[in-house]
Design a protein around this motif. Structure first.
Motif, PDB file in Angstrom:
ATOM      1  N   ASN A 213     -25.533 -49.939  18.050  1.00  0.00           N
ATOM      2  CA  ASN A 213     -26.533 -50.988  18.258  1.00  0.00           C
ATOM      3  C   ASN A 213     -26.349 -51.695  19.593  1.00  0.00           C
ATOM      4  O   ASN A 213     -27.272 -51.798  20.388  1.00  0.00           O
ATOM      5  N   TYR A 214     -25.143 -52.175  19.829  1.00  0.00           N
ATOM      6  CA  TYR A 214     -24.885 -52.899  21.074  1.00  0.00           C
ATOM      7  C   TYR A 214     -24.859 -51.961  22.276  1.00  0.00           C
ATOM      8  O   TYR A 214     -25.401 -52.261  23.328  1.00  0.00           O
ATOM      9  N   LEU A 216     -26.296 -49.082  22.846  1.00  0.00           N
ATOM     10  CA  LEU A 216     -27.600 -48.563  23.301  1.00  0.00           C
ATOM     11  C   LEU A 216     -28.434 -49.647  23.973  1.00  0.00           C
ATOM     12  O   LEU A 216     -29.206 -49.367  24.877  1.00  0.00           O
ATOM     13  N   LYS A 217     -28.260 -50.878  23.529  1.00  0.00           N
ATOM     14  CA  LYS A 217     -29.016 -51.952  24.180  1.00  0.00           C
ATOM     15  C   LYS A 217     -28.538 -52.185  25.602  1.00  0.00           C
ATOM     16  O   LYS A 217     -29.310 -52.536  26.481  1.00  0.00           O
ATOM     17  N   ARG A 236     -32.289 -44.806  26.735  1.00  0.00           N
ATOM     18  CA  ARG A 236     -32.110 -45.844  25.713  1.00  0.00           C
ATOM     19  C   ARG A 236     -33.299 -45.858  24.752  1.00  0.00           C
ATOM     20  O   ARG A 236     -33.140 -45.864  23.536  1.00  0.00           O
ATOM     21  N   GLU A 237     -34.527 -45.832  25.321  1.00  0.00           N
ATOM     22  CA  GLU A 237     -35.724 -45.920  24.487  1.00  0.00           C
ATOM     23  C   GLU A 237     -35.844 -44.708  23.570  1.00  0.00           C
ATOM     24  O   GLU A 237     -36.165 -44.847  22.392  1.00  0.00           O
ATOM     25  N   LEU A 240     -33.191 -45.122  20.836  1.00  0.00           N
ATOM     26  CA  LEU A 240     -33.468 -46.236  19.925  1.00  0.00           C
ATOM     27  C   LEU A 240     -34.638 -45.920  18.998  1.00  0.00           C
ATOM     28  O   LEU A 240     -34.712 -46.424  17.882  1.00  0.00           O
ATOM     29  N   ASN A 241     -35.568 -45.062  19.481  1.00  0.00           N
ATOM     30  CA  ASN A 241     -36.743 -44.730  18.668  1.00  0.00           C
ATOM     31  C   ASN A 241     -36.605 -43.424  17.894  1.00  0.00           C
ATOM     32  O   ASN A 241     -37.502 -43.042  17.160  1.00  0.00           O
ATOM     33  N   LYS A 246     -31.786 -43.672  14.296  1.00  0.00           N
ATOM     34  CA  LYS A 246     -32.012 -44.892  13.507  1.00  0.00           C
ATOM     35  C   LYS A 246     -31.303 -44.785  12.163  1.00  0.00           C
ATOM     36  O   LYS A 246     -30.627 -45.706  11.736  1.00  0.00           O
ATOM     37  N   LEU A 250     -27.956 -46.395  13.637  1.00  0.00           N
ATOM     38  CA  LEU A 250     -28.382 -47.785  13.767  1.00  0.00           C
ATOM     39  C   LEU A 250     -28.646 -48.407  12.403  1.00  0.00           C
ATOM     40  O   LEU A 250     -29.028 -49.555  12.300  1.00  0.00           O
TER      41      LEU A 250
END
Ligand SMILES: Nc1ncnc2c1ncn2[C@@H]1O[C@H](COP(=O)(O)OP(=O)(O)OP(=O)(O)O)[C@@H](O)[C@H]1O
Ligand SMILES: [Mg+2]
Length: 273
Positions: A213-214, A216-217, A236-237, A240-241, A246, A250
């Motif tokens: 979580n952290y 990838l941000k 990253r996008e 994250l998607n 996920k 995540l």
């Protein structure tokens, strides 16, 4: 600058890991053909479960495998165009790569300032004192700690480990699980400072994490490693998607980490570890 020029600049890798295999004790193969590019000035994260080979990848970069009887048996690693996979750890630090090892390896019976000076051991200039002040600007709470480093909290020790890396004036910092053992609030603070250092100092970062979580941000690009292989990579996008990311990485922090591989192989691996 034209759009095309901006894109070529972003795409220029400063570190190229090209299809490496790593073997410990001449028989235990841990990395099985790993390729990773780290573009100049970016934060790239390497994610994966316990035992995937993340720390091994970092040790291959920083030349620390030899002290554990490990060896890059195939492929090569290039930093700014030069092969580094046959170099000594000291030569690699001089080339500009500094590793912050897992578990914050600070020297507990030295003070904060003595630890910071250790980070500057490869330097011969006289700006070390100014750089200690620069480190204190990033980590103000370290300045207040005048006792031995062993008495620092876990978060402060992680800050000191990062500060010590800065003292080497590196071009690139490899961080091995900086979030380990820290409270969520401290993880947020430490990652915020990592991003700030990356932006302000232009230092390229390779960030190994289990805390996807952290990581990838903070990161521009990410790789996911399982059982010594890269199973997925993307911006990253994209990551994250990604539905699998996920679900497996995540997800709501459930204890039992799932894997891209089927559950049976996950259980087997867990027993083996
Ligand atoms: N010095 C060593 N000698 C033999 N095997 C090793 C050595 N170091 C690591 N290994 C093995 O290599 C595999 C990968 O280890 P590594 O430490 O790179 O994983 P990791 O992804 O960093 O895991 P973690 O998230 O737990 O830190 C593991 O199976 C581990 O047991
Ligand atoms: Mg590790």
């Amino acid at each position: 600058m034209s759009q095309a020029a901006v894109q070529t600049q972003v795409a220029e890798p400063v570190l190229c890991i090209n299809n490496i295999e790593v073997v410990y004790d001449e028989v235990i193969q841990v990395l099985r053909g790993v390729s990773i590019d780290v573009p100049k000035g970016q934060i790239v994260t390497l994610l994966g479960p316990n035992g995937a080979g993340k720390s091994t990848t970092l040790k291959a970069i920083s030349g620390l495998l030899k002290s554990e009887d490990g060896e890059v048996t195939r492929g090569d690693i290039r930093f700014m165009g030069q092969r580094i996979d046959r170099q000594s750890p000291e030569a690699i630090v001089r080339d500009g790569i500094f590793q912050v090892m897992e578990g914050r390896r600070i020297v507990e019976d030295m003070t904060v300032i003595e630890n910071l000076k250790l980070g500057a051991y490869t330097r011969s200039d006289n700006e070390v004192a100014a750089d200690i002040e620069m480190v204190f600007e990033y980590f103000p709470r370290l300045k207040e700690r005048t006792g031995l480093a062993g008495y620092l909290s876990g978060g402060e020790q992680q800050m000191l480990a990062i500060g010590r890396a800065l003292m080497a004036r590196p071009k690139m910092i490899c961080l091995d699980e900086p979030s380990m053992g820290l409270s969520p609030l401290l993880v947020k603070e430490v990652f915020g400072i990592i991003e700030k250092i990356n932006k302000e100092q232009g230092i390229t970062m390779l960030l190994v994490e289990q805390n996807a979580n952290y990581a990838l941000k903070a990161a521009d690009y990410g790789y996911i490693m399982e059982s010594g292989k890269i199973v997925l990579d993307g911006t990253r996008e994209q990551l994250l998607n990604n539905e699998d990311v996920k679900e497996f990485y995540l997800g709501g922090g459930n204890e039992e980490r799932k894997s891209f591989k089927n559950l049976k192989s996950y259980k087997r691996r867990k027993r083996w570890l």
